[in-house]
Design an enzyme around this catalytic site. Structure first.
Site, PDB file in Angstrom:
ATOM      1  N   GLU A 166      31.924  -4.338  -6.759  1.00  0.00           N
ATOM      2  CA  GLU A 166      31.516  -3.180  -7.961  1.00  0.00           C
ATOM      3  C   GLU A 166      30.811  -4.113  -8.998  1.00  0.00           C
ATOM      4  OE1 GLU A 166      34.806  -0.694  -8.683  1.00  0.00           O
ATOM      5  OE2 GLU A 166      34.618   0.428  -6.776  1.00  0.00           O
ATOM      6  N   GLU A 353      35.368   1.397  -0.032  1.00  0.00           N
ATOM      7  CA  GLU A 353      36.125   2.124  -0.573  1.00  0.00           C
ATOM      8  C   GLU A 353      35.885   3.434  -0.842  1.00  0.00           C
ATOM      9  OE1 GLU A 353      37.031   0.837  -4.743  1.00  0.00           O
ATOM     10  OE2 GLU A 353      37.048  -1.320  -4.011  1.00  0.00           O
TER      11      GLU A 353
HETATM   12  N1  LIG Z   1      29.164   5.968 -15.979  1.00  0.00           N
HETATM   13  N2  LIG Z   1      29.690   6.080 -17.218  1.00  0.00           N
HETATM   14  N3  LIG Z   1      30.727   5.991 -17.682  1.00  0.00           N
HETATM   15  C1  LIG Z   1      31.123   6.501 -19.062  1.00  0.00           C
HETATM   16  C2  LIG Z   1      32.614   6.535 -19.246  1.00  0.00           C
HETATM   17  O1  LIG Z   1      33.108   5.621 -18.375  1.00  0.00           O
HETATM   18  C3  LIG Z   1      34.661   5.353 -18.496  1.00  0.00           C
HETATM   19  C4  LIG Z   1      35.377   4.893 -17.327  1.00  0.00           C
HETATM   20  O2  LIG Z   1      34.386   4.749 -16.367  1.00  0.00           O
HETATM   21  C5  LIG Z   1      34.890   4.230 -14.821  1.00  0.00           C
HETATM   22  C6  LIG Z   1      34.073   4.264 -14.117  1.00  0.00           C
HETATM   23  C7  LIG Z   1      34.534   3.740 -12.805  1.00  0.00           C
HETATM   24  C8  LIG Z   1      35.709   3.375 -12.639  1.00  0.00           C
HETATM   25  C9  LIG Z   1      36.177   3.067 -11.459  1.00  0.00           C
HETATM   26  C10 LIG Z   1      37.394   2.808 -10.962  1.00  0.00           C
HETATM   27  N4  LIG Z   1      37.535   2.477  -9.443  1.00  0.00           N
HETATM   28  C11 LIG Z   1      38.497   2.385  -8.584  1.00  0.00           C
HETATM   29  C12 LIG Z   1      38.659   0.825  -8.461  1.00  0.00           C
HETATM   30  N5  LIG Z   1      37.540   0.519  -7.293  1.00  0.00           N
HETATM   31  C13 LIG Z   1      37.822  -0.833  -7.099  1.00  0.00           C
HETATM   32  C14 LIG Z   1      39.284  -0.736  -6.950  1.00  0.00           C
HETATM   33  O3  LIG Z   1      39.873  -1.838  -7.726  1.00  0.00           O
HETATM   34  C15 LIG Z   1      39.799   0.602  -7.376  1.00  0.00           C
HETATM   35  O4  LIG Z   1      41.007   0.581  -8.304  1.00  0.00           O
HETATM   36  N6  LIG Z   1      36.268   2.626  -9.223  1.00  0.00           N
HETATM   37  N7  LIG Z   1      35.404   2.833 -10.128  1.00  0.00           N
HETATM   38  C16 LIG Z   1      36.479   3.490 -13.657  1.00  0.00           C
HETATM   39  C17 LIG Z   1      36.034   3.879 -14.805  1.00  0.00           C
END
Ligand SMILES: N=NNCCOCCOc1ccc(-c2cn(C[C@@H]3NC[C@@H](O)[C@H]3O)nn2)cc1
Length: 447
Positions: A166, A353
């Site tokens: 990611e 994932e």
């Molecule tokens: N786009 N705009 N956002 C604006 C505001 O964002 C605030 C928060 O955003 C995000 C975006 C994406 C994530 C996220 C979490 N995971 C899960 C993990 N993947 C790898 C593995 O370790 C899992 O634990 N995948 N993605 C968290 C927070």
């Protein structure tokens, strides 16, 4: 009801990551990572949770592999903690760190489970962060040195490699939005870091090829999908900017050797000037053997002038949501996979994932997580649609084998098909574990 059948050579798996499950943070020579620092900085993680103990998988990996063996899965995606190998990021190698991953990998192979190794799943050695981290091009060289050690150490045991997990989270979530480690909030910094990560990925693939060891290598971008509220071009463009931020920004350089113009122009409007050195794009544009795709959620959106970074707003549609609040949007899974096929052709894809957060607790030894089973059914149906539409899917690896440290949410958000009691560290198979076990055995399910 319908039978959803998968190809006969479909691979099934579960995924975890080092900082989220291992614990043993101060054991056997492990160095400090940015997530140790970030999680112990008050206010960054819910309840002040950290990975000091986590699921204690460092000591309990054999029990965890037994759970996987009973599942009947083909592949286990785990990550190696760079600070266990190079406690200071470079310099002296920590043999006890290598020894742990040999124990883990040997037990997997003995259990007839293929190890899929993620080289970087966010736990950067703090010593490198102290010298600028991913914003310092020297970190690129340090990573390639670390990767080469791992390639040669596990040659013949590990045949599936992912360079980065990611990169959108590593760069933009962690250095622009700022909710992940190291917690910067600077778009120029984040964009430059995304470029350095892509150069890192490319040089690591190049190093892998140079070692001549057998195996396949790729990377695992995270994706999303925004469905336009209307057929107005402004709505379509707004949705494509958010999708482009996650997908084309990282995949175009790898597959096409250039950044998407529409995103470059948008970022330039926001004051971003990437420092791209001669030869960088050629370094990034190394052929890869497979693509890892992570997908969780999407939604309907429309253009909104001067809203956020990309001028869009979510259109609330009373979505069913998981316990972390993310809309359940399986249509987006299908759509983003079709977008990837249209843009990048028949690259073999592993879903590295996909999963959901439901915080159900054990009652009389059972965890009735019907929400997670429903999410899996909806998203595996979307996946089967993509396969039927010609997307070259090789496998599905669900996030996650077990509840674990969910970054800024700490231990409050549970993604596992196995429940973890963080006080006793007892594992409890959830109803979704048994559902997944049956689906793996059948290679089909009835939705
Ligand atoms: N786009 N705009 N956002 C604006 C505001 O964002 C605030 C928060 O955003 C995000 C975006 C994406 C994530 C996220 C979490 N995971 C899960 C993990 N993947 C790898 C593995 O370790 C899992 O634990 N995948 N993605 C968290 C927070």
């Amino acid at each position: 009801m319908a039978i959803i059948q998968f190809p006969k050579d479909m691979k099934w798996g579960t995924a975890t990551a080092s900082y989220q499950i291992e614990g043993a943070a101060n054991e056997d020579g492990r160095g400090v990572s940015i997530w140790d620092t970030f999680s112990k900085t008050p206010g960054n993680v819910v309840n002040g949770d950290n990975g000091d103990i986590a699921c204690d998988s460092y000591h309990r990996f054999e029990e965890d592999i037994e759970l996987m063996k009973e599942l009947g899965i083909d592949v286990y995606r785990f990550s190696i903690a760079w600070p266990r190998i190079f406690p200071n990021g470079t310099g002296e190698i920590n043999q006890k760190g290598l020894d742990y991953y040999h124990r883990l990998v040997d037990k997997l192979i003995e259990s007839d489970i293929e190890p899929m190794c993620t080289l970087y799943h966010w736990d950067l050695p703090q010593a490198l962060q102290d010298k600028g981290g991913w914003n310092n091009r020297e970190t690129i060289d340090a990573f390639v040195q670390y990767a080469e050690v791992i390639f040669k150490e596990f040659s013949g045991k590990i045949n599936k490699w992912l360079t980065l997990n990611e990169p959108w989270c590593i760069s933009f979530l962690s250095n622009y939005i700022g909710v992940h480690a190291p917690g910067n909030k600077n778009l120029q910094l984040a964009a430059q870091i995304s470029h350095h990560l892509l150069v890192t990925h490319g040089l690591t693939v190049k190093k892998f090829r140079e070692t001549g060891i057998d195996g396949q290598i790729g990377f695992a971008p995270n994706t999303t999908w925004l469905e336009p509220y209307s057929n107005r071009q402004e709505d379509i463009d707004a949705c494509n900017r958010e999708i482009g931020w996650y997908v084309e920004w990282f995949m175009d350089p790898v597959f096409k050797g250039s950044y998407p113009d529409f995103m470059l122009e948008w970022f330039k409007k926001k004051g971003v000037e990437l420092d791209i050195q001669d030869g960088d794009m050629e370094k990034i544009n190394q052929p890869i053997d497979f693509l890892g795709i992570n997908y969780y959620t999407g939604h309907i959106a429309r253009h909104k002038e001067n809203e956020g970074l990309l001028d869009w707003e979510m259109v609330e549609m009373n979505y069913d949501r998981t316990d972390i609040g993310w809309p359940i949007f399986p249509e987006g899974f299908y759509k983003v996979l079709m977008r990837i096929k249209e843009s990048y052709g028949d690259i073999p894809i592993y879903i590295t994932e996909n999963g959901s957060c439901y915080n159900d607790e054990p009652e009389n030894g059972q965890v009735k997580d019907s929400g997670r089973i429903n999410y899996l059914q909806q998203h595996l149906t979307a996946l089967s649609r993509a396969i039927a539409s010609g997307v070259n899917i090789k496998g599905y690896i669900t996030w996650s084998l077990m509840d674990n440290f969910e970054w800024a949410e700490g231990y409050t958000m549970r993604f596992g098909i196995v429940h973890v009691n963080y006080r006793t560290l007892e594992r409890t198979k959830k109803d979704s574990y048994y559902w997944y076990k049956q689906t793996v055995a059948n290679n089909w399910f009835e939705n």
